[in-house]
Design a protein around this motif. Structure first.
Motif, PDB file in Angstrom:
ATOM      1  N   ALA A   6      -3.201  24.363  31.785  1.00  0.00           N
ATOM      2  CA  ALA A   6      -2.518  24.592  33.117  1.00  0.00           C
ATOM      3  C   ALA A   6      -1.388  25.721  32.849  1.00  0.00           C
ATOM      4  N   MET A  50       3.440  30.654  31.628  1.00  0.00           N
ATOM      5  CA  MET A  50       4.225  29.518  32.092  1.00  0.00           C
ATOM      6  C   MET A  50       3.252  28.628  32.789  1.00  0.00           C
ATOM      7  N   PRO A  51       3.784  27.220  32.667  1.00  0.00           N
ATOM      8  CA  PRO A  51       2.910  26.145  33.080  1.00  0.00           C
ATOM      9  C   PRO A  51       2.926  26.109  34.647  1.00  0.00           C
ATOM     10  N   PHE A  52       1.734  25.969  35.089  1.00  0.00           N
ATOM     11  CA  PHE A  52       1.635  25.709  36.790  1.00  0.00           C
ATOM     12  C   PHE A  52       0.666  24.831  37.004  1.00  0.00           C
ATOM     13  N   PRO A  53       1.131  23.657  37.536  1.00  0.00           N
ATOM     14  CA  PRO A  53      -0.048  22.652  37.904  1.00  0.00           C
ATOM     15  C   PRO A  53      -0.316  22.956  39.499  1.00  0.00           C
ATOM     16  N   PRO A  85       2.723  17.424  37.862  1.00  0.00           N
ATOM     17  CA  PRO A  85       3.701  18.389  37.297  1.00  0.00           C
ATOM     18  C   PRO A  85       4.507  17.452  36.090  1.00  0.00           C
ATOM     19  N   TYR A  86       4.186  16.382  35.864  1.00  0.00           N
ATOM     20  CA  TYR A  86       5.204  15.578  34.749  1.00  0.00           C
ATOM     21  C   TYR A  86       4.691  15.532  33.605  1.00  0.00           C
ATOM     22  N   TYR A  87       3.449  16.021  33.113  1.00  0.00           N
ATOM     23  CA  TYR A  87       2.984  15.540  31.912  1.00  0.00           C
ATOM     24  C   TYR A  87       2.747  17.003  31.294  1.00  0.00           C
ATOM     25  N   ASP A  88       2.037  16.672  29.958  1.00  0.00           N
ATOM     26  CA  ASP A  88       1.559  18.031  29.257  1.00  0.00           C
ATOM     27  C   ASP A  88       0.374  19.133  29.799  1.00  0.00           C
ATOM     28  N   SER A  89       0.466  20.059  29.676  1.00  0.00           N
ATOM     29  CA  SER A  89      -0.483  20.989  30.392  1.00  0.00           C
ATOM     30  C   SER A  89      -1.893  21.133  30.167  1.00  0.00           C
ATOM     31  N   LEU A 133       7.882  27.596  41.342  1.00  0.00           N
ATOM     32  CA  LEU A 133       6.822  26.562  40.768  1.00  0.00           C
ATOM     33  C   LEU A 133       6.971  25.320  41.067  1.00  0.00           C
ATOM     34  N   PRO A 134       6.015  24.261  40.999  1.00  0.00           N
ATOM     35  CA  PRO A 134       6.141  22.928  41.315  1.00  0.00           C
ATOM     36  C   PRO A 134       6.785  22.441  40.017  1.00  0.00           C
ATOM     37  N   GLY A 135       7.294  21.112  40.389  1.00  0.00           N
ATOM     38  CA  GLY A 135       8.133  20.364  39.213  1.00  0.00           C
ATOM     39  C   GLY A 135       9.242  19.405  39.775  1.00  0.00           C
ATOM     40  N   VAL A 169       8.831  21.534  34.477  1.00  0.00           N
ATOM     41  CA  VAL A 169       7.268  21.473  34.970  1.00  0.00           C
ATOM     42  C   VAL A 169       6.483  21.314  33.385  1.00  0.00           C
ATOM     43  N   MET A 170       5.647  20.273  33.293  1.00  0.00           N
ATOM     44  CA  MET A 170       4.880  20.087  32.316  1.00  0.00           C
ATOM     45  C   MET A 170       5.512  20.174  30.880  1.00  0.00           C
ATOM     46  N   LYS A 171       6.845  19.438  30.801  1.00  0.00           N
ATOM     47  CA  LYS A 171       7.444  19.332  29.817  1.00  0.00           C
ATOM     48  C   LYS A 171       8.327  20.601  29.358  1.00  0.00           C
ATOM     49  N   SER A 172       8.261  21.655  30.304  1.00  0.00           N
ATOM     50  CA  SER A 172       9.099  22.843  30.011  1.00  0.00           C
ATOM     51  C   SER A 172      10.171  23.276  31.056  1.00  0.00           C
ATOM     52  N   HIS A 184      12.231  26.036  33.430  1.00  0.00           N
ATOM     53  CA  HIS A 184      12.274  27.250  34.009  1.00  0.00           C
ATOM     54  C   HIS A 184      13.519  27.314  35.079  1.00  0.00           C
TER      55      HIS A 184
END
Lengths: 459, 80
Positions: free
Chosen positions: A340, A348-351, A379-383, B10-12, B43-46, B48
């Protein structure tokens, strides 16, 4: 073993639930408050909430996980990968609570998890390790003696350094004489400790790894995987077997992994990772992962072995049902990790929320995923969203099927790395199998990559 | 007085400090210049940075530290 507790999430939880159901087990899926609607929960026979969204309060909380598994009357716990999968104390806690841990013992996990002990264990089993001084050097005479073993180039590292600090490279004897003295003085100034050690620099190395299975008495390998395409030390694309690896080296590599498994009386599925120096035709031990790996499907595709079911059988106390001579390689497999992330925005991660999902169905195509239409990725875990795996009679056919499958894979409402893989599957060096662990990052910085990732053309 | 909004890209999970043992990027009521970092979204362990797209005075945060945010959600307001 009748009731299996799955202490993980995402695509690997789905994989474990399906493997366990195939063996007739009742599946109990753990989930955090943020994961109540995940696919593995929907597929499992039962589901238990183990805590709030942050992993530290749910999937990483040993007491919460073991307590939930006991309360659910589970008789075995599968840890998946990541989270508590390589935590020896977790394995011990599961066993102490009267359940089977699907993996090796806590002692084995701790022994192989410690870098120094793992290197010594590998050496004791006759597995090649990166040549170098075992510890700090007394003086330059001691260093010169080590050079006979390492050759050039070598890395001179400060004992007190770390994370790449205090590393110098010497490419010949003259440079070594000059740099060694400088490095000692610098280390003394920077760290207050002039201690140095020397290690062979393996340049343009590939990452290869061997899948092993053991029941504590019998040990086999399921051949190797090639995982050199990495970004920020995360694998992105994996293949099996390693194309271009000579037959005698493949035999030596796989035999060394089995020797290491035997050395520690390994029980379960594991992976021995190596650096492979293609020009010198030499391989060196890196580490052992004492769990199922993300990229296990490429091995399953070429050997026909269900690795997760084998893990479950071993944990149930069965003997290994496969003999080494029964393990053969058919064709070639490639896996692409679908994350994601937005490749065009520096990953950039984006859930998001999956508004539409269309999965390719062609011959030799497999999609291991946590996604379904309407799913909102937390959004809490890896992508990692899933893995697209293709198999073909040879590498060229696998690549052809991969290109078609990537073009047919449609995930709407959720940014993904599909465009990256579609570009890589058409990249000349990738097609020619000309890459090492540094390739992907340097390619991503090229104009070729930038145009491939921004135009997003669909041929 | 006109209010200008600062939104999460972004969401997070939103954080007001660079690390738990460090001071907030912006204290309540502080002035903000365009481009200033007002917080982080994990977000997702990173992690921003959230930049202010506007300059303004007297920032008011509408989201608490360590609270979840969605993409486009208003995190703070300033007097423009």
């Amino acid at each position: 073993m009748k009731r299996l507790f799955i202490a993980n999430r995402g695509e690997i939880a789905v994989r474990i639930v399906q493997a366990a159901k195939g063996l007739g087990l009742t599946t109990i899926q753990a989930h955090s408050q943020a994961d109540a609607d995940m696919l593995a929960v929907r597929l499992a026979d039962e589901a238990v909430c183990i805590g709030p969204p942050p992993a530290a309060k749910s999937y990483l909380d040993i007491e919460a996980v073991v307590g939930a598994a006991r309360a659910a009357s589970a008789d075995a716990v599968h840890p998946g990968y990541g989270f508590l999968a390589e935590n020896g104390d977790f394995a011990d806690a599961v066993t102490a609570a009267g359940m089977a841990f699907v993996g090796p013992s806590g002692d084995t996990i701790r022994m192989l998890g410690d870098k120094v002990t793992a290197r010594r264990t590998a050496q004791a089993a006759g597995v090649p390790t990166v040549p170098g001084s075992d510890g700090r050097l007394a003086d330059i005479d001691a260093a010169r003696a080590v050079l006979e073993e390492t050759g050039f180039p070598v890395m001179i590292k400060a004992s007190a350094g770390g994370g790449g600090r205090g590393i110098r490279v010497a490419r010949d004897q003259a440079e070594f004489e000059r740099v060694f003295a400088q490095a000692a003085a610098e280390a003394k100034a920077a760290f207050g400790d002039g201690g140095l050690y020397v290690e062979k620099l393996v340049e343009r190395a590939r990452h290869v790894e061997v899948q092993i299975l053991g029941d504590g008495e019998n040990f086999i390998h399921c051949f190797e995987r090639e995982c050199s395409l990495q970004r920020r030390r995360q694998k992105v694309w994996e293949e099996a077997p390693a194309a271009g690896l000579p037959a005698d080296l493949r035999q030596a590599l796989c035999d060394s992994a089995v020797a290491l498994a035997r050395q520690v009386g390994y029980r379960g599925a594991g992976t021995v990772e190596y650096l492979y120096d293609e020009s010198a035709q030499a391989f060196y031990f890196l580490e052992v992962n004492t769990r199922i790996q993300v990229e296990h499907p490429v091995t399953e595709m070429i050997t026909g072995i269900d690795l997760v079911q084998e893990m479950l059988r071993i944990a149930a106390g069965e003997r290994l049902s496969i003999r080494q001579e029964d393990v053969t390689v058919t064709g070639h497999a490639i896996e692409c990790r679908i994350n994601a992330e937005m490749p065009e925005k520096n990953f950039m991660p984006f859930p998001g929320t999956v508004s539409a999902l269309s999965v390719p169905q062609g011959e030799g195509v497999r999609f291991d995923t946590m996604l379904y239409q309407g799913y909102t990725v937390p959004p809490y875990y890896d992508s990692l969203l899933g893995k697209l795996i293709v198999h073909g009679p040879d590498r060229a056919t696998a690549l052809e099927r991969l290109r078609a499958a990537l073009d047919a894979l449609q995930i709407d409402g959720q940014p993904t790395t599909v465009a990256l893989h579609a570009a890589l599957a058409r990249q000349d060096d990738v097609i020619a199998n000309r890459f090492d662990t540094a390739f992907l990052e340097s390619w991503l910085a090229s104009d070729e990559a930038k145009s491939a990732l921004t135009t997003k053309e669909k041929a | 007085m006109a209010k200008a909004e600062i939104r999460s890209p972004l969401p997070g999970t939103f954080y007001r400090r660079p690390a738990p043992d460090q001071p907030e990027f912006k204290a309540d009521g502080a002035d903000v210049a365009e481009g200033d970092t007002i917080g982080l979204v994990e977000v997702m362990k990173s992690f921003h940075e959230v930049p202010a797209e506007v300059s303004g005075k007297a920032i008011t945060f509408l989201v608490e530290d360590a609270e979840p945010v969605t993409a486009g959600q208003v995190i703070a307001e300033v007097e423009a």
